[in-house]
Design a protein around this motif. Structure first.
Motif, PDB file in Angstrom:
ATOM      1  N   VAL A  79       0.877  -1.170   0.000  1.00  0.00           N
ATOM      2  CA  VAL A  79       0.000   0.000   0.000  1.00  0.00           C
ATOM      3  C   VAL A  79       0.913   1.218   0.000  1.00  0.00           C
ATOM      4  N   PRO A  80       1.085   1.902  -1.135  1.00  0.00           N
ATOM      5  CA  PRO A  80       2.063   2.990  -1.215  1.00  0.00           C
ATOM      6  C   PRO A  80       1.849   4.040  -0.123  1.00  0.00           C
ATOM      7  N   ASP A  81       2.959   4.445   0.518  1.00  0.00           N
ATOM      8  CA  ASP A  81       2.819   5.353   1.655  1.00  0.00           C
ATOM      9  C   ASP A  81       2.863   6.826   1.273  1.00  0.00           C
ATOM     10  N   ASP A  82       3.071   7.137  -0.040  1.00  0.00           N
ATOM     11  CA  ASP A  82       2.990   8.540  -0.443  1.00  0.00           C
ATOM     12  C   ASP A  82       1.563   8.913  -0.825  1.00  0.00           C
ATOM     13  N   TYR A  83       0.908   8.071  -1.607  1.00  0.00           N
ATOM     14  CA  TYR A  83      -0.528   8.214  -1.870  1.00  0.00           C
ATOM     15  C   TYR A  83      -1.065   6.889  -2.366  1.00  0.00           C
ATOM     16  N   THR A  84      -2.290   6.596  -1.999  1.00  0.00           N
ATOM     17  CA  THR A  84      -2.953   5.364  -2.421  1.00  0.00           C
ATOM     18  C   THR A  84      -4.372   5.705  -2.833  1.00  0.00           C
ATOM     19  N   LEU A  85      -4.669   5.540  -4.104  1.00  0.00           N
ATOM     20  CA  LEU A  85      -6.033   5.749  -4.563  1.00  0.00           C
ATOM     21  C   LEU A  85      -6.968   4.742  -3.898  1.00  0.00           C
TER      22      LEU A  85
END
Length: 352
Positions: free
Chosen positions: A246-252
């Motif tokens: 789950v990307p920690d910069d942004y997650t749609l």
């Protein structure tokens, strides 16, 4: 419960194959219900079975299609389905906005959170982050990319080694893939750099998350980009060679949108089913028996939107259920984005 009949049928005139499941009623003069959805049978089956157990007098048919065939089939025959379910949020919003949705006037609809509905016609009933899935080989050799920035660096630093080992959606053929592309292009100034890097490693372009997961499980791919987390979680949990990121910069975050068709052939059954989807009982099934993410305000803990928010906080970026979704379907804007996507995907990385 009576025996479940499963079959595959050819859907005219769109020339696509849909998986169909049928739950026969227990009476000689049953009520009918036809649900068309872009939601794999394995994920919606717990809901269908629970609904059928509660309403055994309803003869229930569910057809599963991909997002764009679902949309096109509905426009061709708007009187053939009672309920339409899809994760392609802009297309669902357009159908409702164009008058194809019948309002739901029940206490559950009145109490449904405003952020998860449009009027009382279109209802978001899941909470599904868009994730990456990586194989153990990638993590052991090059590290785990925990953000889009780290993914970009991995693709650039190991271009030759990762050639042919990455997979993502084709935004031209997939409604979901197009939705993610346009949202990411708004969110991140580095998005187009990432598209170029994906092209540089000869990324495979497919139509569904299922195709990505199959290739990842078989070892053909080491990185899957922009998969439905609800689908990925089940496969990853059963395969020790895979990890979900789950990307920690942004997650749609997308949400399945459901509505009753204005020309529903069985409106009474449609009301029962849509009201069930947003009921605490139906949402409880989602939380406890699926990975779709329940959004009912009375539910918290594992399997709910609250649990996702507690773990990932501000990184989650849900698509807003608003008229802004229509802008993504403007023909000129769509063609402009897809033209640029193809150009960037086919461009060699000048930094090498």
């Amino acid at each position: 419960m009576k025996h479940l009949v499963a079959l595959f049928v050819l859907l005219f005139p769109l020339n696509v194959v849909a998986e169909v499941v049928h739950y026969p009623a227990d009476t000689e003069q049953p009520a009918q219900l036809v649900v068309h959805g872009a939601l794999d049978v394995s994920h919606i089956r717990p809901l269908l079975e629970d609904f059928h157990r509660r309403h055994p007098h309803i003869d229930l048919t569910y057809r599963n299609l991909d997002t764009l065939p679902l949309y096109r089939r509905f426009l061709a025959s708007p009187d053939k389905a009672d309920i339409l379910i899809s994760s392609a949020m802009p297309w669902q919003y357009r159908l409702a906005n164009d008058g194809h949705a019948r309002p739901l006037d029940t206490p559950g609809a009145q109490d449904w959170p405003a952020w998860a509905r449009w009027r009382h016609e279109l209802f978001a009933f899941t909470f599904e982050p868009i994730v990456m899935v990586v194989r153990r080989e990638l993590v052991e050799r090059y590290g785990r990319p925990d953000s889009h920035t780290e993914l970009l660096a991995t693709l650039r630093d190991h271009r030759d080694e990762l050639s042919g080992r990455v997979v993502t959606y084709d935004p031209q053929r997939s409604g979901a893939g197009y939705t993610y592309a346009i949202e990411e292009s708004r969110l991140s100034p580095r998005y187009w750099d990432l598209v170029t890097a994906l092209g540089d490693v000869d990324t495979s372009l497919v139509d569904t998350t299922g195709e990505m997961l199959e290739g990842l499980s078989e070892g053909r791919y080491w990185i899957g980009y922009n998969l439905l987390g609800s689908y990925a979680r089940r496969v990853v949990n059963a395969d020790p060679d895979l990890e979900m990121v789950v990307p920690d910069d942004y997650t749609l975050v997308i949400q399945r949108l459901a509505f009753m068709a204005d020309q529903a052939p069985h409106p009474s059954s449609a009301v029962r089913f849509l009201d069930y989807l947003i009921s605490e009982a139906g949402q409880g099934v989602i939380a406890e028996q699926t990975s779709l993410g329940a959004v009912h305000p009375a539910l918290s803990g594992p399997g709910t939107a609250d649990a996702w928010r507690a773990e990932h906080g501000n990184a989650l970026r849900p698509l807003t259920l608003s008229p802004g979704l229509l802008a993504t379907l403007d023909d000129l804007k769509r063609q402009a984005l897809l033209t640029r996507w193809r150009r960037e995907f086919g461009r060699e990385d000048a930094s090498r």
